[in-house]
Design a protein around this motif. Structure first.
Motif, PDB file in Angstrom:
ATOM      1  N   LYS A   1       0.837  -1.188   0.000  1.00 17.40           N
ATOM      2  CA  LYS A   1       0.000   0.000   0.000  1.00 17.40           C
ATOM      3  C   LYS A   1       0.878   1.246   0.000  1.00 17.40           C
ATOM      4  O   LYS A   1       1.816   1.366   0.782  1.00 17.40           O
ATOM      5  CB  LYS A   1      -0.898  -0.008   1.239  1.00 17.40           C
ATOM      6  CG  LYS A   1      -1.869   1.164   1.279  1.00 17.40           C
ATOM      7  CD  LYS A   1      -2.740   1.092   2.527  1.00 17.40           C
ATOM      8  CE  LYS A   1      -3.695   2.281   2.575  1.00 17.40           C
ATOM      9  NZ  LYS A   1      -4.543   2.241   3.789  1.00 17.40           N
ATOM     10  N   LYS A   2       0.587   2.161  -0.905  1.00 14.93           N
ATOM     11  CA  LYS A   2       1.395   3.364  -1.021  1.00 14.93           C
ATOM     12  C   LYS A   2       1.185   4.262   0.189  1.00 14.93           C
ATOM     13  O   LYS A   2       0.101   4.342   0.752  1.00 14.93           O
ATOM     14  CB  LYS A   2       1.021   4.138  -2.300  1.00 14.93           C
ATOM     15  CG  LYS A   2       1.223   3.336  -3.577  1.00 14.93           C
ATOM     16  CD  LYS A   2       2.682   2.959  -3.787  1.00 14.93           C
ATOM     17  CE  LYS A   2       2.878   2.205  -5.082  1.00 14.93           C
ATOM     18  NZ  LYS A   2       4.291   1.804  -5.311  1.00 14.93           N
ATOM     19  N   GLY A   3       2.260   4.933   0.574  1.00 13.35           N
ATOM     20  CA  GLY A   3       2.193   5.830   1.715  1.00 13.35           C
ATOM     21  C   GLY A   3       3.574   6.073   2.292  1.00 13.35           C
ATOM     22  O   GLY A   3       4.595   5.609   1.773  1.00 13.35           O
ATOM     23  N   ILE A   4       3.615   6.802   3.393  1.00 14.20           N
ATOM     24  CA  ILE A   4       4.886   7.144   4.037  1.00 14.20           C
ATOM     25  C   ILE A   4       5.569   5.888   4.579  1.00 14.20           C
ATOM     26  O   ILE A   4       6.798   5.731   4.463  1.00 14.20           O
ATOM     27  CB  ILE A   4       4.650   8.155   5.177  1.00 14.20           C
ATOM     28  CG1 ILE A   4       4.076   9.462   4.620  1.00 14.20           C
ATOM     29  CG2 ILE A   4       5.955   8.436   5.914  1.00 14.20           C
ATOM     30  CD1 ILE A   4       5.024  10.187   3.696  1.00 14.20           C
ATOM     31  N   ARG A   5       4.782   4.966   5.136  1.00 15.49           N
ATOM     32  CA  ARG A   5       5.386   3.751   5.704  1.00 15.49           C
ATOM     33  C   ARG A   5       6.062   2.915   4.622  1.00 15.49           C
ATOM     34  O   ARG A   5       7.151   2.377   4.840  1.00 15.49           O
ATOM     35  CB  ARG A   5       4.312   2.935   6.416  1.00 15.49           C
ATOM     36  CG  ARG A   5       3.762   3.590   7.685  1.00 15.49           C
ATOM     37  CD  ARG A   5       2.791   2.669   8.388  1.00 15.49           C
ATOM     38  NE  ARG A   5       2.286   3.274   9.619  1.00 15.49           N
ATOM     39  CZ  ARG A   5       1.416   2.678  10.443  1.00 15.49           C
ATOM     40  NH1 ARG A   5       0.945   1.451  10.144  1.00 15.49           N
ATOM     41  NH2 ARG A   5       1.014   3.285  11.544  1.00 15.49           N
ATOM     42  N   ALA A   6       5.414   2.803   3.463  1.00 14.13           N
ATOM     43  CA  ALA A   6       6.009   2.027   2.373  1.00 14.13           C
ATOM     44  C   ALA A   6       7.299   2.672   1.879  1.00 14.13           C
ATOM     45  O   ALA A   6       8.287   1.990   1.585  1.00 14.13           O
ATOM     46  CB  ALA A   6       5.011   1.902   1.223  1.00 14.13           C
ATOM     47  N   ARG A   7       7.341   3.977   1.845  1.00 15.21           N
ATOM     48  CA  ARG A   7       8.558   4.674   1.406  1.00 15.21           C
ATOM     49  C   ARG A   7       9.667   4.549   2.447  1.00 15.21           C
ATOM     50  O   ARG A   7      10.848   4.428   2.096  1.00 15.21           O
ATOM     51  CB  ARG A   7       8.231   6.143   1.118  1.00 15.21           C
ATOM     52  CG  ARG A   7       7.194   6.313   0.030  1.00 15.21           C
ATOM     53  CD  ARG A   7       6.866   7.753  -0.255  1.00 15.21           C
ATOM     54  NE  ARG A   7       7.953   8.424  -0.966  1.00 15.21           N
ATOM     55  CZ  ARG A   7       7.803   9.555  -1.647  1.00 15.21           C
ATOM     56  NH1 ARG A   7       6.598  10.115  -1.726  1.00 15.21           N
ATOM     57  NH2 ARG A   7       8.819  10.115  -2.259  1.00 15.21           N
TER      58      ARG A   7
END
Length: 469
Positions: free
Chosen positions: A120-126
């Motif tokens: 899932k895209k988001g800050i955690r994935a980055r």
């Protein structure tokens, strides 16, 4: 601890204003990219503040030593002691390692990350992708340093020492980075020392000798009006002509602004400030070359002249300069002059020309690269100053744990190369006009044997033609 925190807070605030001055203005909406840019901005500001602290640390240590010698029993300077200065050097070394190997790589990978496919895209994935990239980068650097250590010093004791990450591996790795920083300074500083004359010539108002500023203003005004009439007459469909005319108009306006500034300047500013600054730059450059030449003689006759030749008397026990407080002040001026010259020389090299930050038009990736470059230069500045004999201050903390500082041939070669390259750059700078005239007299100017557009300065003469000096 409170003093260190206050000093760093001031440096952080100044660094934040510097970076925001050059950073490209982003959209105000609070999206994911804006949060990532803000985090990278904070990390870059922290790195620039650490760089400024590394630059100021050596002058601060020198002046503190002289103050403690002059007022040994003064109650108000009891906080200024050897333990404070030693702690500052250790903190500067620790934060330099942290920024160079952790924060700046994290900021770069975090800025370029998008998250792994399928998550899932988001800050955690980055953040997850950035951490994985950091681990892979650490393994790559570990392998490179291990192989380099095996090739240079194939000893079981040295190989086992790399297992101790904190006491041996990181100082060894930082020693290699510092050596590369000193080599970069060796390349940038001589170029910057000669380039400083051109930079100051652009900032100051030059004397008006055999020039008619009123006539030049009249010619520039006519040229501006002619370009403006052409721009108004060109159809908007012909885009390339409009762009060319707008660039020409900006160039003419810039020349007109410079002429107006020269016309409004007082006689003192034109005829006294410019020659005085040029003479001062020449004296400082010549004095630095003279100190390096004397240091070469000391290296040949005295073993204690080596950067790791002696342990030093300690803070507040003896003066670090032969001439006392005056000599210490001259050392501080030379250190700042060398740092400014190295930065100017860094951005004057052709390889880093496009790396120069521009006001309100610098991407975050380029800001990260500039912060890393300034950090490497500033961390190597105390080492270079000690190696060249600019100061006799023995480096404290991890800054002085460089094995290559005890190698006589490396130190001697570094001093010789610095003196020779600086002399050649200055000779080339001050003989460029004579060389151009000789080439024109011999008819060789069309071959472009001595074409240096960066150092050439064009100015309009009284009849409107361009002369290249």
């Amino acid at each position: 601890f409170q003093i260190c925190f206050l000093l760093f807070a001031v440096l952080y605030i100044v660094s934040y204003f510097i970076i925001t001055r050059y950073k490209r203005k982003a959209d105000e909406q609070e999206d994911e990219d804006a949060i990532v840019n803000r985090i990278s901005l904070f990390l870059s500001t922290f790195t620039l503040a650490v760089s400024a602290g590394a630059v100021l640390l050596l002058p601060f240590s020198i002046i503190s030593n002289e103050i403690l010698l002059s007022f040994p029993q003064n109650y108000y300077i009891q906080w200024l002691n050897g333990s404070l200065i030693h702690g500052l050097w250790n903190l500067a070394s620790l934060f330099s390692n942290l920024c160079l190997f952790v924060l700046m790589p994290f900021a770069f990978f975090f800025l370029e990350s998008e998250g792994f496919a399928g998550l899932k895209k988001g800050i955690r994935a980055r953040i997850l992708e950035t951490l994985v990239m950091l681990i892979l980068l650490a393994l790559l650097i570990l392998g490179i340093v291990w192989v380099a250590s095996a090739l240079i010093d194939n000893d079981a004791a040295s190989m086992e020492s790399l297992y101790d990450l904190w006491e041996f591996y990181l100082p060894y790795l930082y020693s290699c980075i510092s050596l590369m920083g000193c080599l970069l300074l060796l390349l940038c500083t001589p170029v910057g020392l000669s380039r400083m004359f051109t930079v100051m010539g652009q900032l100051l108002v030059k004397p008006t000798i055999l020039e008619d500023l009123d006539e030049q203003m009249y010619i520039i005004t006519l040229e501006e009006e002619a370009i403006q009439r052409k721009l108004n007459g060109v159809s908007s469909t012909v885009e390339y002509q409009t762009v060319e005319l707008e660039r020409e108009l900006e160039r003419v306006k810039s020349k007109k602004t410079n002429l107006e500034r020269r016309k409004k300047a007082s006689a003192w500013e034109r005829n006294l400030v410019y020659p005085a600054v040029m003479i001062l730059l020449l004296i400082e450059t010549s004095f630095s070359v003279l100190l390096v030449a004397l240091n070469i003689l000391y290296l040949l006759v005295d073993e204690t002249a080596m950067p790791k030749g002696s342990g030093g008397p300690g803070i507040g026990n003896a003066s670090l300069s032969t001439f006392g407080f005056v000599g210490a002040a001259l050392e501080i001026i030379l250190i700042f002059y060398l740092m400014v010259s190295s930065v100017v020389g860094f951005y004057s090299l052709r390889f880093f020309e496009n790396f120069t930050p521009r006001k309100d038009d610098t991407t975050m990736t380029k800001i990260i690269g500039n912060c890393v470059s300034i950090l490497v230069l500033s961390s190597a500045l105390p080492v270079m100053s000690r190696t060249l004999g600019i100061t006799r201050f023995d480096l404290l903390g991890d800054f002085g744990r460089f094995n290559w500082l005890g190698n006589f041939y490396i130190v001697l070669s570094y001093n010789l190369l610095f003196a020779i390259m600086t002399t050649l750059c200055l000779v080339r700078k001050f003989t460029s006009a004579v060389r151009e005239e000789l080439l024109k007299a011999l008819g060789l100017d069309k071959l472009h044997l001595s074409n240096n557009p960066r150092d050439s300065e064009t100015k309009p003469s009284a009849n409107g033609h361009q002369k290249t000096l």
